[in-house]
Write a protein that holds these residues in place. Sequence first.
Motif, PDB file in Angstrom:
ATOM      1  N   VAL A 142      -6.352 -55.496  -3.747  1.00 26.94           N
ATOM      2  CA  VAL A 142      -6.078 -54.095  -3.951  1.00 26.94           C
ATOM      3  C   VAL A 142      -5.644 -53.538  -5.266  1.00 26.94           C
ATOM      4  O   VAL A 142      -6.005 -52.611  -5.711  1.00 26.94           O
ATOM      5  CB  VAL A 142      -4.972 -53.817  -2.601  1.00 26.94           C
ATOM      6  CG1 VAL A 142      -4.496 -52.322  -2.917  1.00 26.94           C
ATOM      7  CG2 VAL A 142      -5.705 -53.951  -1.366  1.00 26.94           C
TER       8      VAL A 142
ATOM      9  N   VAL B 290      -1.095 -46.482   2.418  1.00 26.58           N
ATOM     10  CA  VAL B 290      -2.448 -46.408   2.665  1.00 26.58           C
ATOM     11  C   VAL B 290      -2.860 -47.096   4.115  1.00 26.58           C
ATOM     12  O   VAL B 290      -2.282 -48.388   3.994  1.00 26.58           O
ATOM     13  CB  VAL B 290      -3.534 -46.660   1.388  1.00 26.58           C
ATOM     14  CG1 VAL B 290      -5.085 -46.545   2.030  1.00 26.58           C
ATOM     15  CG2 VAL B 290      -3.404 -45.601   0.365  1.00 26.58           C
TER      16      VAL B 290
ATOM     17  N   GLY C 162     -10.126 -51.268   4.268  1.00 23.97           N
ATOM     18  CA  GLY C 162      -9.639 -52.362   3.057  1.00 23.97           C
ATOM     19  C   GLY C 162     -10.759 -53.164   2.464  1.00 23.97           C
ATOM     20  O   GLY C 162     -11.093 -53.187   1.456  1.00 23.97           O
TER      21      GLY C 162
ATOM     22  N   ILE D 203      -6.377 -46.451  -4.252  1.00 25.26           N
ATOM     23  CA  ILE D 203      -5.705 -47.251  -3.013  1.00 25.26           C
ATOM     24  C   ILE D 203      -4.649 -47.939  -3.922  1.00 25.26           C
ATOM     25  O   ILE D 203      -3.614 -48.299  -3.680  1.00 25.26           O
ATOM     26  CB  ILE D 203      -6.664 -48.042  -2.311  1.00 25.26           C
ATOM     27  CG1 ILE D 203      -5.740 -48.866  -1.265  1.00 25.26           C
ATOM     28  CG2 ILE D 203      -7.159 -49.112  -3.231  1.00 25.26           C
ATOM     29  CD1 ILE D 203      -6.559 -49.366   0.000  1.00 25.26           C
TER      30      ILE D 203
ATOM     31  N   VAL E 130      -0.113 -51.198   1.626  1.00 22.14           N
ATOM     32  CA  VAL E 130      -1.302 -50.864   2.174  1.00 22.14           C
ATOM     33  C   VAL E 130      -1.601 -51.828   3.279  1.00 22.14           C
ATOM     34  O   VAL E 130      -0.999 -53.002   3.132  1.00 22.14           O
ATOM     35  CB  VAL E 130      -2.436 -51.501   1.044  1.00 22.14           C
ATOM     36  CG1 VAL E 130      -3.859 -51.394   1.454  1.00 22.14           C
ATOM     37  CG2 VAL E 130      -2.549 -50.361  -0.313  1.00 22.14           C
TER      38      VAL E 130
END
Length: 555
Positions: A147, A305, A311, A326, A332
């Motif tokens: 990420v 997020v 994802g 992101i 996340v």
Amino acid sequence: MMSKKDLAQANLENLYRIFTVPEAPDSTLGMIDQAISDNVTGFLQEHVVALERELEEIEKDFADSRIPEDPTFVSEYTEFVKEKLVAQSVHTAAPGFVGHMTSALPYFMLPLSRIMTALNQNLVKVETSKAFTPMERQVLAMLHRLVYQQDDSFYPQWIHKSQHALGAFCSGGTIANITALWVARNRLCGPQEGFAGIAQEGLARALQHLDCAGLAVLVSRRGHYSLGKAADLLGIGRDNLVLVDTDDQNRIDLQQLKTHCRRLQEQRIRPLAIVGIAGTTETGNIDPLNQLADIAEEIGCHFHVDAAWGGPTLFSGTYRHLLSGIERADSVTLDAHKQLYVPMGAGMVLFKDPTALSAIEHHAAYILRHGAKDLGSHTLEGSRPGKSMLVHAGLSIIGRNGYELLMDLGIERAKQFAGKVQQHPDFELITEPELNILTYRYNPAWAQTALQQASAEQQNQANELLDQIIRLMQKYQREAGKTFVSRTRLRSARYQQKIITVFRVVLANPLTTEEIINAVLKEQTELVLRDEIQDLLIALKAMLPSAAGSTRSAG
Ligand SMILES: Cc1ncc(COP(=O)(O)O)c(C=O)c1O
């Protein structure tokens, strides 16, 4: 007759056997185990449901609230499992089961799950998990890197650092979302001079200290309902979960979001977090994450997020750009039991700032001591299984390239499905797939034409009849047990933002071929010929202006 003492001794010996003697391979348990492992029966592959029985009927098998007095044979119990549970389960791995976010598992997850169960580690503390704790920390770092893409020097500093964790592993997206907002709340209302922090003094004192009338979380209408649970649990109140309208693509409307922010300011309500969705549950659309990050920065709130579904798209070189922004999120959510293909009960929340989780840190004297590397000091849950081992297995065995193939395949299949819906005169595509989810409905060609000339009132009436038709079709298809799509209700731009019932398709099973997609649609066109649906179609025709053609042309 056995004496009471002998009986007690025999029971005790049986009890010891339960914990020590494995089942013979030719026992019922051994056979079921083997059949499922080998998939020889094709049972879990070919059918969506094995045997259709009404839920009320099944409930009768589970109606007795008394706990059995005496032990029973494992083989006897296994017969019960075979007949009453296995045969009545929903076979989520069937390639024709394209209605929900639960699909096939790679075969290696099953034997590895057995090892995990046999080891029975508890990830709450190192004393009960040893190597599993560093392994879970590594999994969190791997996905953190996916990420946030920090460099090589970042991870060695943080992966195994006592007091900190790059994220929290948990049982799913719900707990991940709650954890993210819990951290956001405790950071906003952290200890300051004259205030020991919300964790210590509670919400009322925190609001006094912040000099505001409440806290709010902003998300689009397509936000997952777990955010409502979070708002409730964290004391924010469900009324302060602000649901912002979406545009025609089911993405948050940025103008509306700004208007809500101004209103909150006037009402002295402090925005705690803005939540962007990367793959909405119902339509798979992705919010404009970069713009949301800008707004969160501007108003100084946490940016979360929810990428529970979308994802893993980050693995795809072709589609990664859809999630751009992101990496600017403070936190996340990822669900491993969705598109990382891990069995149910595995999710995580990752934090950009590796110290963020300190905001919810909890210590206890007998475990989770200060300075220890125990993961339990940063998680909502207490005792937790070693599920992260299965994520580790997936990442190691499937690898980045394997996941990329899976992501690309799902999105391409969804586009193919959408193309077939568009080409068919009697179907209407409602939302195009941005990822691997799409929605559509049955709407015969003659009705689609007539609807264009219909008044708003006639459109409403027609849509109500079409809603009934979709509900019946979905029910018949589910009951037939060959293929399965789900249904939901969505606001439609084509019909003055009125809410309509639609089929929802999720294409995450790599075994769902073009033939199966054809079979899903073919089955639906055949279901339309049932009397109850034909009656509704006749009613539809009668109320629409100048509808020409025959209802029977539907098939
Ligand atoms: C976008 C999104 N967030 C959160 C969740 C909740 O995840 P779970 O069911 O694993 O708790 C889901 C589940 O479908 C989801 O789609």
